[in-house]
Design an enzyme around this catalytic site. Structure first.
Site, short mmCIF file in Angstrom:
data_model
loop_
_atom_site.label_atom_id
_atom_site.label_comp_id
_atom_site.label_asym_id
_atom_site.label_seq_id
_atom_site.Cartn_x
_atom_site.Cartn_y
_atom_site.Cartn_z
N LEU A 198 8.86 59.05 61.30
CA LEU A 198 7.65 60.02 60.82
C LEU A 198 8.26 61.16 60.14
O LEU A 198 9.16 61.89 60.82
CB LEU A 198 6.55 59.91 61.11
N ASP A 199 8.06 61.67 58.52
CA ASP A 199 8.47 62.50 58.72
C ASP A 199 8.22 64.30 58.90
O ASP A 199 7.24 63.77 59.83
CB ASP A 199 7.71 63.16 57.27
N ARG A 200 8.40 64.44 59.64
CA ARG A 200 8.17 65.62 60.33
C ARG A 200 6.94 66.12 60.82
O ARG A 200 5.77 66.75 61.06
CB ARG A 200 8.82 67.02 60.10
#
Length: 216
Positions: free
Chosen positions: A55-57
């Site tokens: 998942l993106d930051r």
């Protein structure tokens, strides 16, 4: 503490509710990441769990971890085969036309010294498909559920910005930016053949409530 954010656990899998702002992989500056906290998620096992996907930051929500190598291989194959069901919730900086639809927009990576790298729609890129459904709208914004059929980098963010023509609220790359990017991995279902499937649901984080939208 990630051990307090467990949504599902059994002998081969853990699903955590990853907070926004925490990267999955350790960044170059050595700041905290899920990867550096895996020792808190052994729950009696000697082996550290491993993240199956990313998942993106700035994206919160359901993150699947495998507790042994065989499970990791099977889960990765399920993701690659498109057998995993994923639901994301996002607040958009506008209201899309219609109540639902499908975005089919191939994606490719571009980069420059001035702006770094990003993804964009490109017919020569990798195929990407996302279904969407309008959940609620108000104040010139919309709460939309996204169901990605493929797992390309930044897929939902680019499909919102270029496919719908409306970026995700707070997106620092494809939108106007802001204190929070309003993208949340709300639900995850992973089939396991004869075994019960993995099912996890992550509640919307507090910064979503500030937009005036409840859980979808």
């Amino acid at each position: 503490m990630l051990e307090d954010r467990v949504l599902f656990i059994d002998g081969e899998a853990i699903v955590i509710d990853k907070p926004a702002g925490l990267p999955v992989d350790r960044p170059r500056d050595r700041s905290p990441a899920v990867e550096t906290m895996l020792g808190d998620l052994t729950f009696g096992f000697q082996r550290l769990p491993v993240a199956v996907h990313r998942l993106d930051r700035d994206t919160s929500g359901c993150l699947l971890l495998a507790r042994n190598p065989k499970a990791l291989k099977r889960f990765a194959q399920s993701f690659e085969a498109g057998a995993v069901s994923k639901k994301y919730l996002a607040v958009l900086d506008g209201v899309p036309e219609g109540a639902s639809g499908t975005i089919e927009l191939a994606l490719a990576k571009v980069s420059s010294a001035a702006t770094g790298w990003r993804m964009h729609g490109d017919p020569r890129g990798k195929p990407a498909l996302t279904r969407w459904k309008l959940i609620d709208s108000g104040g010139g914004r919309a709460l939309v559920a996204f169901y990605p059929e493929t797992g390309r980098t930044h897929q939902i963010r680019v499909h919102a910005a270029e496919g719908l023509g409306i970026p995700i609220m707070g997106d620092p790359v494809y939108g106007a930016g802001g204190p929070h990017m309003m993208l949340h991995a709300a639900a995850l279902t992973v089939p396991r053949g004869a075994k019960p499937e993995i099912r996890a649901t992550a509640p919307l984080p507090g910064h979503f409530a500030a937009t005036g939208f409840g859980d979808g």
